[in-house]
Write a protein that holds these residues in place. Structure first.
Motif, short mmCIF file in Angstrom:
data_model
loop_
_atom_site.label_atom_id
_atom_site.label_comp_id
_atom_site.label_asym_id
_atom_site.label_seq_id
_atom_site.Cartn_x
_atom_site.Cartn_y
_atom_site.Cartn_z
N PHE A 105 29.73 39.54 24.25
CA PHE A 105 29.10 38.19 23.61
C PHE A 105 30.09 37.88 24.46
CE2 PHE A 105 26.38 39.89 20.50
CZ PHE A 105 24.63 40.47 21.54
N GLN A 106 31.28 37.50 24.99
CA GLN A 106 31.81 36.66 25.24
C GLN A 106 31.94 36.52 26.62
OE1 GLN A 106 36.24 36.97 24.43
NE2 GLN A 106 37.03 35.15 26.20
N ARG A 107 31.94 37.65 26.90
CA ARG A 107 31.61 38.17 29.20
C ARG A 107 30.22 37.48 29.58
NH1 ARG A 107 34.19 44.58 29.76
NH2 ARG A 107 36.27 43.99 29.10
N ILE A 108 29.42 38.23 28.27
CA ILE A 108 27.84 36.97 28.74
C ILE A 108 28.34 35.98 28.93
CG2 ILE A 108 25.59 36.67 27.70
CD1 ILE A 108 25.61 39.63 29.03
N GLN A 109 29.09 34.95 28.05
CA GLN A 109 28.99 33.66 27.95
C GLN A 109 29.83 33.31 29.34
OE1 GLN A 109 30.11 32.17 24.13
NE2 GLN A 109 28.85 32.13 23.61
N GLN A 207 37.51 26.27 36.28
CA GLN A 207 36.83 27.93 36.35
C GLN A 207 37.23 28.19 37.93
OE1 GLN A 207 33.75 29.23 34.05
NE2 GLN A 207 36.09 31.27 33.21
N ALA A 208 37.48 26.88 38.69
CA ALA A 208 36.47 26.47 40.11
C ALA A 208 37.37 24.80 40.27
CB ALA A 208 35.30 26.45 40.73
N THR A 209 38.13 25.34 41.83
CA THR A 209 38.27 24.12 42.30
C THR A 209 37.24 23.20 43.12
OG1 THR A 209 38.68 25.36 44.40
CG2 THR A 209 40.91 24.78 43.34
N PRO A 210 37.43 22.32 43.65
CA PRO A 210 36.35 20.84 43.89
C PRO A 210 35.81 21.73 45.28
CG PRO A 210 38.39 19.33 43.58
CD PRO A 210 38.60 21.19 43.42
N GLY A 211 36.15 22.72 45.46
CA GLY A 211 35.73 23.01 47.12
C GLY A 211 35.24 24.56 46.36
N LYS A 212 35.41 24.80 45.86
CA LYS A 212 34.99 26.09 44.90
C LYS A 212 33.68 25.27 44.29
CE LYS A 212 38.04 29.66 44.56
NZ LYS A 212 38.87 29.32 45.68
N ILE A 213 33.55 24.95 44.12
CA ILE A 213 32.20 23.62 42.86
C ILE A 213 31.56 23.15 43.81
CG2 ILE A 213 31.56 21.94 41.05
CD1 ILE A 213 33.89 21.76 40.09
N LYS A 218 32.85 30.53 41.04
CA LYS A 218 33.24 30.18 40.58
C LYS A 218 35.05 31.23 40.53
CE LYS A 218 31.81 31.67 36.07
NZ LYS A 218 31.19 30.95 34.93
N LEU A 219 35.96 30.72 39.53
CA LEU A 219 36.99 31.83 39.84
C LEU A 219 37.24 32.84 38.11
CD1 LEU A 219 39.04 33.31 41.37
CD2 LEU A 219 40.73 31.64 40.89
N VAL A 220 37.46 33.76 38.22
CA VAL A 220 37.50 34.81 37.34
C VAL A 220 38.42 35.58 37.14
CG1 VAL A 220 35.43 34.05 35.70
CG2 VAL A 220 35.13 36.16 37.17
N ARG A 221 39.10 36.35 35.84
CA ARG A 221 39.33 38.06 35.55
C ARG A 221 38.42 38.49 36.42
NH1 ARG A 221 43.65 38.65 32.55
NH2 ARG A 221 44.15 40.53 33.73
N SER A 222 38.54 39.95 36.06
CA SER A 222 38.03 41.02 36.50
C SER A 222 37.11 41.32 35.79
CB SER A 222 38.42 42.09 37.47
OG SER A 222 38.92 43.19 36.08
N ASP A 223 37.86 40.91 33.79
CA ASP A 223 36.60 41.25 33.22
C ASP A 223 35.52 40.21 33.02
OD1 ASP A 223 38.94 38.76 32.11
OD2 ASP A 223 38.96 41.08 30.27
N GLY A 224 35.90 38.56 33.47
CA GLY A 224 34.98 37.78 33.14
C GLY A 224 35.78 36.62 32.35
N ALA A 225 37.34 36.62 31.70
CA ALA A 225 38.20 36.19 31.18
C ALA A 225 38.17 34.80 32.29
CB ALA A 225 39.54 36.58 30.67
N ILE A 266 45.75 41.31 43.92
CA ILE A 266 47.14 41.14 43.15
C ILE A 266 47.40 40.65 41.91
CG2 ILE A 266 49.53 40.03 43.33
CD1 ILE A 266 49.17 40.16 46.63
N CYS A 267 46.38 39.78 41.38
CA CYS A 267 46.11 38.97 40.19
C CYS A 267 45.24 39.16 39.23
CB CYS A 267 46.10 37.48 40.37
SG CYS A 267 48.30 36.83 41.69
N ASP A 268 44.46 40.73 39.33
CA ASP A 268 43.00 40.66 39.56
C ASP A 268 42.54 39.81 38.85
OD1 ASP A 268 41.82 42.38 38.07
OD2 ASP A 268 42.46 42.28 35.88
N THR A 269 41.93 39.43 40.22
CA THR A 269 40.69 38.23 39.67
C THR A 269 39.30 38.49 41.10
OG1 THR A 269 42.00 36.93 41.46
CG2 THR A 269 42.23 36.05 39.62
N ARG A 270 38.74 37.42 40.79
CA ARG A 270 37.34 36.98 40.94
C ARG A 270 36.78 36.39 41.48
NH1 ARG A 270 39.43 41.79 40.91
NH2 ARG A 270 38.28 43.99 40.32
N VAL A 271 35.80 36.28 42.66
CA VAL A 271 35.56 34.92 42.85
C VAL A 271 33.22 35.52 42.63
CG1 VAL A 271 34.55 33.03 44.56
CG2 VAL A 271 36.80 34.19 44.22
#
Length: 276
Positions: A105-109, A207-213, A218-225, A266-271
């Protein structure tokens, strides 16, 4: 009588009495879980209502009947491991084991939910190459404008003039070359500091810079964290590697299934996208 219960602030139900008892016996509903049914004025923790429950099976938390149906198993969408269904909860067609309930449910949120082959993006998918390009372009303009006053102040202190745009190096002046290289070095350090502080502040907060907003990303880990401060800084410097590979590290996002750039790998992130 149907029951409702709350998980991470989200209402679940309605469920029948027998299913309610299963969730209690497997720990999905615990002492602190808020529950409600018709006839109750307000939602209450389970610990306050369990004393007055009359279980359908005669014993609180018991699962009436025996047979093969109780031994049916399902694969937990979070861990990928099999568990008896009587020890799991089903949410929108997905089976989740009791011990992975909170993580699910954390990932859902966070806008992401695990699927059979690993994490999948939120409802709008991953951010593509061009949307990320324009977000990066906009962030570059913002940080460039923000850094101008600091660069002018440094120029005034080191070079003797705030107008470093048109500064002409006088090779004949005493210490002129040294001051010029000093300005370039300090200016680079300050530029890095501003850019890193910009990323850390906005990504930690939004979870995002102004450009991304602005581009709906939104920038998160691969597991949504969420990203930690250390990972944000590491990702900033990892982008330099993407640049040094003739920008191939950035271009990879246009071909990867999850739209990953080299620094994302490299950093295990997703956009991911927050809107279409």
């Amino acid at each position: 009588m149907n029951w409702y219960y709350a998980i991470n602030g989200q209402r679940q139900g309605p469920i029948a009495q027998i299913e309610f008892e299963k969730l209690v016996s497997t720990g999905v509903i615990n002492e602190q879980t808020l529950v409600w049914k018709e006839g109750m004025g307000d939602w209450k923790p389970y610990s306050q209502v369990k004393a007055v429950l009359v279980p359908a099976g005669g014993v609180s938390g018991s699962v009436p009947g025996t047979g093969a149906s109780n031994d049916d198993t399902a694969v937990c969408v979070v861990s990928g491991k099999s568990f008896p269904k009587r020890e799991m909860i089903q949410y929108e067609g997905r089976w989740v084991s009791a011990q992975h309930r909170d993580e699910f449910f954390q990932r859902i949120q966070q806008g992401m939910a695990p699927a059979g082959d690993g994490p999948v993006p939120g409802p709008y998918g991953y951010g593509g190459f061009w949307r990320r390009f324009w977000a990066k372009f906009l962030d570059g303009i913002i940080t460039g404008v923000v850094s101008i006053p600091a660069q002018m102040l440094l120029s005034a202190l080191i070079l003797g003039t705030p107008n470093y745009f048109t500064y002409q190096l006088d090779m004949q002046a005493s210490g002129g070359l040294a001051r010029y290289f000093l300005f370039q070095g300090v200016s680079m350090v300050v530029g890095f500091g501003i850019a890193i502080a910009y990323c850390v502040y906005f990504i930690r907060r939004y979870q995002a810079t102004p450009g991304k907003i602005a581009l709906g990303l939104k920038l998160v880990r691969s597991d949504g964290a969420d990203l930690t401060t250390g990972r944000i800084i590491g990702r900033y410097f990892a982008e330099m590697i993407s640049s040094m590979t003739l920008l191939i590290g950035y271009i990879m996002a246009g071909f990867d299934r999850e739209k990953k750039s080299l620094h994302d790998i490299i950093c295990d992130t997703r956009v991911i996208k927050t809107r279409q």
